[in-house]
Structures are given as C-alpha cells and as structure tokens.
Design a protein around this motif. Structure first.
Motif, mmCIF file in Angstrom:
data_model
loop_
_atom_site.group_PDB
_atom_site.id
_atom_site.type_symbol
_atom_site.label_atom_id
_atom_site.label_comp_id
_atom_site.label_asym_id
_atom_site.label_seq_id
_atom_site.Cartn_x
_atom_site.Cartn_y
_atom_site.Cartn_z
ATOM 1 N N ASP A 137 1.112 -1.093 -0.389
ATOM 2 C CA ASP A 137 0.530 -0.025 0.186
ATOM 3 C C ASP A 137 0.860 1.248 -0.436
ATOM 4 N N ILE A 138 1.878 1.293 0.818
ATOM 5 C CA ILE A 138 2.675 2.064 0.983
ATOM 6 C C ILE A 138 4.108 1.906 0.669
ATOM 7 N N LEU A 139 4.807 2.501 -0.601
ATOM 8 C CA LEU A 139 6.181 2.179 -0.720
ATOM 9 C C LEU A 139 6.783 2.940 -0.601
ATOM 10 N N ILE A 140 8.412 2.311 0.366
ATOM 11 C CA ILE A 140 9.137 3.880 0.652
ATOM 12 C C ILE A 140 10.702 3.035 -0.089
ATOM 13 N N THR A 141 11.273 4.646 -0.975
ATOM 14 C CA THR A 141 12.208 4.217 -2.083
ATOM 15 C C THR A 141 13.032 5.158 -1.372
ATOM 16 N N HIS A 142 14.516 5.336 -0.826
ATOM 17 C CA HIS A 142 15.006 6.790 -0.815
ATOM 18 C C HIS A 142 15.172 7.863 -2.330
ATOM 19 N N GLY A 143 15.512 6.576 -3.500
ATOM 20 C CA GLY A 143 15.261 7.468 -4.655
ATOM 21 C C GLY A 143 13.759 7.248 -5.097
ATOM 22 N N PRO A 144 13.653 8.226 -6.100
ATOM 23 C CA PRO A 144 12.286 8.243 -6.904
ATOM 24 C C PRO A 144 12.528 7.250 -8.424
ATOM 25 N N LEU A 158 3.020 14.493 -6.588
ATOM 26 C CA LEU A 158 2.105 14.198 -7.711
ATOM 27 C C LEU A 158 1.026 13.251 -8.468
ATOM 28 N N SER A 159 -0.088 12.880 -8.923
ATOM 29 C CA SER A 159 -0.256 11.423 -8.517
ATOM 30 C C SER A 159 -0.620 11.210 -10.379
ATOM 31 N N ASP A 160 -0.298 10.195 -10.002
ATOM 32 C CA ASP A 160 -0.848 9.202 -12.166
ATOM 33 C C ASP A 160 -2.294 8.848 -12.025
ATOM 34 N N GLY A 161 -2.565 8.931 -10.853
ATOM 35 C CA GLY A 161 -4.564 8.384 -11.060
ATOM 36 C C GLY A 161 -4.877 7.414 -9.853
ATOM 37 N N VAL A 162 -3.235 6.307 -9.858
ATOM 38 C CA VAL A 162 -3.339 5.055 -8.926
ATOM 39 C C VAL A 162 -2.943 6.008 -7.759
ATOM 40 N N THR A 163 -1.016 6.051 -7.937
ATOM 41 C CA THR A 163 -0.311 6.030 -6.834
ATOM 42 C C THR A 163 -0.017 7.748 -6.700
ATOM 43 N N ASN A 164 0.350 7.843 -6.032
ATOM 44 C CA ASN A 164 0.545 9.084 -5.187
ATOM 45 C C ASN A 164 2.078 9.165 -5.107
ATOM 46 N N PHE A 165 2.502 10.285 -5.759
ATOM 47 C CA PHE A 165 4.336 9.914 -5.481
ATOM 48 C C PHE A 165 4.428 11.544 -4.611
ATOM 49 N N ALA A 176 4.763 0.623 -11.667
ATOM 50 C CA ALA A 176 3.420 1.139 -12.393
ATOM 51 C C ALA A 176 2.270 -0.950 -12.094
ATOM 52 N N ARG A 177 3.495 -1.534 -11.940
ATOM 53 C CA ARG A 177 2.907 -3.057 -12.380
ATOM 54 C C ARG A 177 1.605 -3.130 -10.524
ATOM 55 N N ILE A 178 2.464 -3.336 -9.661
ATOM 56 C CA ILE A 178 2.585 -3.067 -8.056
ATOM 57 C C ILE A 178 0.839 -2.171 -7.848
ATOM 58 N N ARG A 179 1.226 -1.521 -8.714
ATOM 59 C CA ARG A 179 0.537 -0.254 -8.407
ATOM 60 C C ARG A 179 -0.430 0.714 -6.692
ATOM 61 N N PRO A 180 0.784 0.833 -5.660
ATOM 62 C CA PRO A 180 0.265 1.068 -3.958
ATOM 63 C C PRO A 180 -0.002 2.298 -4.422
ATOM 64 N N LYS A 181 -0.865 2.765 -3.039
ATOM 65 C CA LYS A 181 -1.425 4.144 -3.505
ATOM 66 C C LYS A 181 -0.632 5.399 -2.872
ATOM 67 N N TYR A 182 0.437 4.804 -2.480
ATOM 68 C CA TYR A 182 1.555 6.188 -1.959
ATOM 69 C C TYR A 182 3.188 5.256 -2.299
ATOM 70 N N HIS A 183 3.418 5.936 -3.224
ATOM 71 C CA HIS A 183 5.237 5.881 -3.230
ATOM 72 C C HIS A 183 6.524 7.036 -2.627
ATOM 73 N N ILE A 184 6.754 7.329 -1.270
ATOM 74 C CA ILE A 184 7.248 8.248 -0.783
ATOM 75 C C ILE A 184 8.777 7.825 -1.119
ATOM 76 N N PHE A 185 9.696 8.720 -1.199
ATOM 77 C CA PHE A 185 11.368 9.719 -1.892
ATOM 78 C C PHE A 185 11.637 10.334 -1.419
ATOM 79 N N GLY A 186 12.916 10.033 -1.677
ATOM 80 C CA GLY A 186 13.429 11.981 -1.047
ATOM 81 C C GLY A 186 14.631 12.061 -2.624
ATOM 82 N N HIS A 187 16.025 12.024 -1.972
ATOM 83 C CA HIS A 187 16.932 11.762 -2.936
ATOM 84 C C HIS A 187 17.149 12.632 -3.421
ATOM 85 N N ILE A 188 16.294 13.285 -4.328
ATOM 86 C CA ILE A 188 16.853 14.324 -5.370
ATOM 87 C C ILE A 188 15.829 15.280 -4.647
ATOM 88 N N HIS A 189 16.476 16.441 -3.869
ATOM 89 C CA HIS A 189 15.966 17.362 -3.143
ATOM 90 C C HIS A 189 15.537 18.345 -3.889
#
Length: 207
Positions: free
Chosen positions: A129-136, A179-186, A160-173
C-alpha cells in the motif's frame, strides 16, 4: 491513519516542526556523513517523536547501515521500525521499504541500473500500500539541478505493476512535492533544498 512523510534531513532534524500524526516515515539520508554518532543522534531524536509508529529507511549518505549493519541495527530503539528490503503491516496497511538506488558516485546502497537493481524491486510484494524508497522512480519528481531525469527506470516499471497507493521517496532535493498518476500518489519528501538548507515542509496525508 494520518501519515507524516519526511526525507533527507541530513542532521537538521531539530529544526523540523513535525505535524501530529499516527505514522511518521523518513525516506533516508538522516545523516550527513554517515558516521555512527550522527546516526545515533538521529535515532534518539526520532524515537522521542510522539507518533505511534516511527518508520525509516537508510539513504545513500547513511553508510554505516551498509558497512556495519549489525552494529547499527543494535542502536535502533525499540519503538522505531527500520526497513531494509522488508515490510511491515500496520493496522492493515502494508508498508515496504528499501534504501537501494541506482549507482551514484561511491555512495551507500548503490546498485547498477537494469537487471541488477530490478532484483531488488522484484522483492516488493504485490499488495504493498505504501512503498518507501530512497530514490525516485524515473519521471516522477526526479529532476536534478541540471533538469535531468535521474530516477530509476526499473523502479518505475515496478510501481506501475504493483500500483501502491503511495510511493514516498527523497534523494533528489530539487524534486520536492507531490503528484498523482490517478492510481499512485508520488511524494518526494526531501526537506532540504539542493544547498542543504531546510526549506520544505513535511508532507501529510490520510490513509
């Protein structure tokens, strides 16, 4: 559940005004030079926050989690959750975290693009449901100071395959924002700008 997302604090954590919430997520680069002292200092601060669940991953600055993982994990307080290519279920919400990023100079948790890094993204469960990675992921809040897209192509395919509701990351300040693609909120939750000045606010959402 009210979630507070932050990333790339680089030892400026005491300057942060954190909103209230149930889950506090830090998407890596909690330290500046990756020393034990910096990391332990952050962990003490993190553990003192009032959020019921406190979750973090390491980032490319956080060398000690890669070079001396056993020792560093021994410093993690009992009320803090560390994810490293692993997940946790909190009140029915499946959360997965990974510090892996495409090779970037000689920083920590570097893995070459293509088949090598894809192996890590293949570990992400389909029910995340919520994916956390350091990079985008490539193309999502990943523009650097030269306006180049530097996110991970294989990660973008996995999301795109897993379609989590949220993807949280950073790295690129420079990519801070949502933003949202209609499925996942980045969410790029980097709190410091490219000059390592604390300019951005924690991002809050309700799951």
């Amino acid at each position: 559940m009210k979630v507070v997302a932050i990333s790339d604090t680089h030892m400026r954590q005491k300057d942060i005004i954190l909103p209230d919430g149930d889950i506090l997520i830090h998407a890596g680069d909690l330290s500046l030079t990756g020393t034990k002292e910096e990391i332990v200092n952050f962990l003490m601060w993190f553990s003192e926050q009032p959020h019921e669940y406190k979750i973090f991953i390491a980032g490319n600055h956080d060398f000690m989690f890669e070079t001396r993982p056993g020792e560093m994990k021994s410093y993690i307080p009992d009320n803090v959750i560390y994810l490293e290519n692993s997940g946790i279920n909190i009140d029915g919400i499946n959360i997965w975290g990974s510090p892996i990023q495409p090779t970037f100079y000689d920083w920590a948790f570097n893995v070459d693009r293509g088949a090598k890094i894809k192996r890590y993204w293949d570990l992400i469960p389909d029910n995340t449901d919520i994916l956390i990675t350091h990079g985008p992921p490539f193309g999502k809040l990943d523009g650097n100071h030269n306006k180049e897209r530097v996110g991970c192509e294989e990660l973008a395919l996995a999301v795109a395959r897993i379609r989590p509701k949220y993807h949280i990351f950073g790295h690129i300040h420079q990519g801070y924002g949502q933003l949202s693609d209609g499925v996942t909120n980045f969410i790029n939750a980097s709190l410091l700008n490219e000059k390592y000045i604390y300019t951005n606010e924690p991002i809050v959402f309700n799951f």
